[in-house]
Design an enzyme around this catalytic site. Structure first.
Site, PDB file in Angstrom:
ATOM      1  CG  ASP A  86      -0.256  -0.018   2.494  1.00 41.25           C
ATOM      2  OD1 ASP A  86       0.638  -0.608   2.697  1.00 41.25           O
ATOM      3  OD2 ASP A  86      -0.788   1.041   3.379  1.00 41.25           O
ATOM      4  CD  GLU A 180       4.025   0.829   6.780  1.00 37.29           C
ATOM      5  OE1 GLU A 180       4.991   1.272   7.626  1.00 37.29           O
ATOM      6  OE2 GLU A 180       3.717   1.754   5.857  1.00 37.29           O
TER       7      GLU A 180
END
Length: 415
Positions: A86, A180
């Protein structure tokens, strides 16, 4: 290292990955939190299978796992290499990557927003990259080097090891994970399924970095419930929650803000405020390298809320704190072998190892606290979370080289 990593393959992979919008979303209840992350995970799943890896598994919560078989007969600890797919939430993530060959030190103007530019004066790290091939976005998006540089570095290192079975190493596990950037990166990983004895995240910056100290982190939410009344007849009746939220924000100590802290100093940072006359909600993050410092910052927030509660007893103040992650140093300093082995690999790659206290966290914070020691390695990213984000291809190649050496160091140092 002979032969060197295939930089053309590394670049091709990175350019593919950054064109996929993988922003995470902390308002989503799913894992991964956004469909774009599934797109990159499925692409990586296909690429891992094409490389011939075994045990390629994409879990229901978006953890992509795979195994690089050992080439050594030794009983070597299983080491995991991890990177998150991400990107940060603050800017679009579908980059139009630009490759600036043989950087000559002149300003780099990003064409989609000429106000965004890279200069040596503003970004001293560029001075270390004269002659390098730099990659940027076009000015209106993230590049996504955080952490698609880490993803590309791992993929390139795996390809190199598979093409050179003469390099001795133990069994390696790969983990590409979601979310994350919204502090959920390893929340749903099954450590037994990962099956590693130690790990490394590839989520750092400058060449030679091996990080084993992070912030400890808490989140806080303050909900203020006022008293509603028609504004025409509100005298001595209305309690305006929006005004109380403003008083709370104004009372936060300026010297404990991110804008005024650096080094080992922590902070209290309001990140979001939604305020109406009837109800207001303020979200904050608290950071410190030491647990007593983090507790002191909780106390500061609690004291301000207590004073507001006493000043306006008709309002309701609901303050909650949530643990996010803890400083990985508390565990790693008890067994520094993963750090020392990484330092040796960095030296073999021709770099000087260096460690800094990360003013943030990595997925390694969560993994280390849960019993899997996981320091953080460099992968070249700079000016992350901004449209000026950039990375050097040569620095990413050094990260590949470091990983290949690291696999061998673990084999050599294992009894």
């Amino acid at each position: 290292m002979n032969p060197p990593p295939d930089s053309a393959d590394l670049l091709d992979r990175f350019l593919r990955y950054v064109q996929i919008d993988t922003r995470s979303n902390d308002q989503s209840a799913t894992t991964p939190s956004t469909p774009g992350q599934w797109d990159l995970l499925r692409l990586l799943e296909t690429e891992l299978k094409a490389l011939g890896l075994v045990g390629v598994t994409l879990t229901e919560h978006g953890y992509l796992l795979a195994t690089v078989p050992a080439t050594s007969a030794k009983k070597t600890p299983v080491v995991a290499w991890c990177a998150h797919v991400d990107t940060a939430t603050n800017l679009p993530g579908r980059a139009k990557p630009l490759v600036h060959r043989a950087y000559d030190g002149r300003p780099i103007i990003l064409p989609d927003d000429p106000a965004q530019k890279l200069t040596i004066e503003a970004t001293p790290f560029l001075r270390d990259c004269l002659g390098h091939d730099l990659i940027t976005a076009s000015g209106t998006t993230l590049l996504g080097s955080d952490d698609k540089s880490g993803v590309a570095v791992i993929m390139a290192a795996v390809r190199h090891l598979l093409r050179h079975p003469e390099i001795p190493h133990g069994r390696l596990r790969l983990c590409f994970n979601p979310d994350e950037e919204i502090a959920r990166g390893m929340a749903r990983i099954n450590l037994a399924q990962l099956g590693a004895d130690a790990g490394y995240t590839l989520d750092g910056s400058s060449p030679g970095e091996i990080d084993f100290e992070t912030f400890s982190a808490d989140a806080a939410v303050l909900e203020i419930h006022g008293v509603a009344a028609h504004p025409g007849w509100a005298k001595d009746v209305m309690v305006n929650a929006a005004r109380l939220a403003g008083r709370f924000l104004a009372a936060l100590p300026p010297d404990l803000s991110p804008e005024r802290t650096s080094g080992l100093a922590g902070f209290i940072h309001p990140v979001e405020c939604t305020a109406f006359a009837e109800v207001a909600r303020v979200k904050l993050i608290l950071r410190d390298f030491e647990l007593d410092g983090l507790a002191a910052k909780r106390a500061v927030v609690g004291k301000i809320v207590g004073e507001l509660r006493a000043a306006e007893p008709r309002a309701r103040f609901d303050l909650t704190f949530t643990e996010q992650y803890r400083n990985m140093r508390y565990w790693l300093e008890q067994d520094m072998r993963p750090v020392e082995f990484a330092r040796e690999a960095i030296r073999r790659a021709g770099l000087a190892p260096k460690s800094t206290a990360i003013r943030g966290g990595t997925d390694g914070s969560n993994l280390t606290a849960r019993g899997l020691p996981t320091p953080n390695l460099f992968c070249g990213m700079h000016e992350v979370h901004s449209p000026r984000e950039w990375v050097s291809l040569q620095d990413m190649a050094k990260a590949v080289e470091t990983l290949v050496h690291l696999a061998s160091v673990w084999d050599e140092r294992s009894a």
